[in-house]
Design an enzyme around this catalytic site. Structure first.
Site, short mmCIF file in Angstrom:
data_model
loop_
_atom_site.label_atom_id
_atom_site.label_comp_id
_atom_site.label_asym_id
_atom_site.label_seq_id
_atom_site.Cartn_x
_atom_site.Cartn_y
_atom_site.Cartn_z
N ASP A 10 0.86 -1.19 0.00
CA ASP A 10 0.00 0.00 0.00
C ASP A 10 0.89 1.23 0.00
OD1 ASP A 10 -2.35 1.61 0.22
OD2 ASP A 10 -2.02 1.82 2.37
N SER A 11 0.28 2.38 -0.17
CA SER A 11 1.03 3.64 -0.10
C SER A 11 1.47 3.95 1.33
CB SER A 11 0.15 4.78 -0.61
OG SER A 11 -0.93 4.95 0.28
N TYR A 42 -0.65 8.78 -2.06
CA TYR A 42 -0.64 8.55 -3.51
C TYR A 42 -1.83 9.23 -4.19
CZ TYR A 42 2.94 4.78 -3.43
OH TYR A 42 4.11 4.06 -3.32
N GLY A 43 -2.91 9.41 -3.44
CA GLY A 43 -4.15 9.92 -4.04
C GLY A 43 -4.02 11.27 -4.70
N CYS A 73 -4.56 -1.27 -1.97
CA CYS A 73 -4.68 0.18 -2.21
C CYS A 73 -5.63 0.40 -3.37
CB CYS A 73 -3.29 0.74 -2.53
SG CYS A 73 -3.31 2.48 -2.98
N ASN A 74 -6.73 1.05 -3.10
CA ASN A 74 -7.71 1.34 -4.15
C ASN A 74 -7.10 2.25 -5.22
OD1 ASN A 74 -10.66 0.57 -2.89
ND2 ASN A 74 -9.20 1.16 -1.31
N THR A 75 -6.30 3.21 -4.77
CA THR A 75 -5.75 4.21 -5.69
C THR A 75 -4.85 3.56 -6.74
OG1 THR A 75 -5.82 5.78 -3.87
CG2 THR A 75 -4.51 6.42 -5.78
N GLU A 152 -1.56 8.72 8.67
CA GLU A 152 -0.14 8.31 8.68
C GLU A 152 0.59 8.87 9.90
OE1 GLU A 152 1.84 6.37 6.51
OE2 GLU A 152 -0.03 5.67 5.63
N CYS A 184 -10.99 3.73 0.29
CA CYS A 184 -9.54 3.89 0.53
C CYS A 184 -9.23 3.01 1.73
CB CYS A 184 -9.22 5.35 0.85
SG CYS A 184 -7.54 5.59 1.48
N THR A 185 -8.17 2.23 1.63
CA THR A 185 -7.90 1.25 2.69
C THR A 185 -7.45 1.90 4.00
OG1 THR A 185 -5.68 0.90 1.78
CG2 THR A 185 -7.41 -0.65 1.11
N HIS A 186 -7.10 3.18 3.95
CA HIS A 186 -6.79 3.88 5.20
C HIS A 186 -8.06 4.17 6.02
CE1 HIS A 186 -2.86 4.74 3.39
NE2 HIS A 186 -2.46 5.27 4.53
N1 DGL Z 1 -4.65 3.46 0.97
C1 DGL Z 1 -4.76 3.95 -0.34
C2 DGL Z 1 -6.08 3.61 -1.02
O1 DGL Z 1 -6.66 2.63 -0.72
C3 DGL Z 1 -4.19 5.24 -0.78
C4 DGL Z 1 -4.01 6.36 0.15
C5 DGL Z 1 -3.11 7.41 -0.43
O2 DGL Z 1 -1.91 7.22 -0.39
O3 DGL Z 1 -3.62 8.43 -0.93
O4 DGL Z 1 -6.51 4.31 -1.88
#
Ligand code: DGL
Length: 202
Positions: A10-11, A42-43, A73-75, A152, A184-186
């Protein structure tokens, strides 16, 4: 029997929510996790940057001799899953996408929200998921890159986080949604706080 570990990337910390769910289901497996907390979020990055960063993470996992890669990570998934699968055809790669199908199924009034990163919210992949799985729903699609950096930093309960959540979720509070897909997995780290702001009807 292949005893190699499963690689999860993941990011940053978000993929740990996925690791936790997988480890619960697959208790005989071992795992290698990499989160790119240096480059997160990453988004807010361009698709090209996300693709290059994702490749670095995959290269690391390949060095660990993993047998399967989970992009938690969805992104990354919505941006470049197909390209990554064709670049690394020697290994199975599983992606993660916003739970739009589930949100559409559990919604009673068929007004649903999707909260993700901006890159995911704007992606063609997500547009396709909405058309395929939420056809009969009115969908409020909102992207934000304000929450991931705070997560984070471990700021789950800080006043800054509460203010950010109030502002991000206002768009959904203005509508009569009864289900919110966390794209988003966060974001599962914030489920309790979001529930408090949105109320028990969502
Ligand atoms: N956890 C990530 C997701 O599922 C990305 C979060 C990020 O880095 O913007 O999209």
């Amino acid at each position: 029997m292949n005893n190699h570990p499963i690689g999860i990337l993941d990011s940053g910390l978000g993929g740990l929510t996925v690791l936790q769910a997988i480890a619960r289901e697959l208790q005989n497996e071992s795992f290698v996790y990499i989160g790119d907390s240096v480059s997160t979020p990453y988004g807010a990055k361009s698709p090209d940057e996300i693709y290059k960063l994702a490749k670095r993470l995959i290269e690391f996992l390949l060095q660990q001799e993993v047998k399967l890669i989970v992009i938690a990570c969805n992104t990354i998934t919505v941006t470049c899953l197909d390209k990554l699968r064709s670049d690394y055809s020697q290994i199975p790669i599983v992606g993660t996408v916003p739970v739009i199908k589930t949100a559409a199924e559990v919604s009673k009034n068929k007004y649903i929200g999707i909260l993700s990163t901006t890159q995911t919210a704007q992606s063609d992949y997500q547009k396709h998921l909405i058309e395929t799985f939420a056809n009969g729903c009115t969908v409020f699609n909102h992207g934000t890159d304000a929450l991931v950096p705070l997560i984070e930093q471990g700021q789950l309960e800080s006043s800054e986080m509460t203010a950010a959540l109030q502002s991000v979720l206002q768009v959904f509070k203005n509508e009569k949604i009864d289900a919110l897909a966390l794209g988003c997995t966060h974001f599962p780290f914030l489920e309790k706080q979001m529930q408090t702001i949105l109320g028990s009807n969502v």
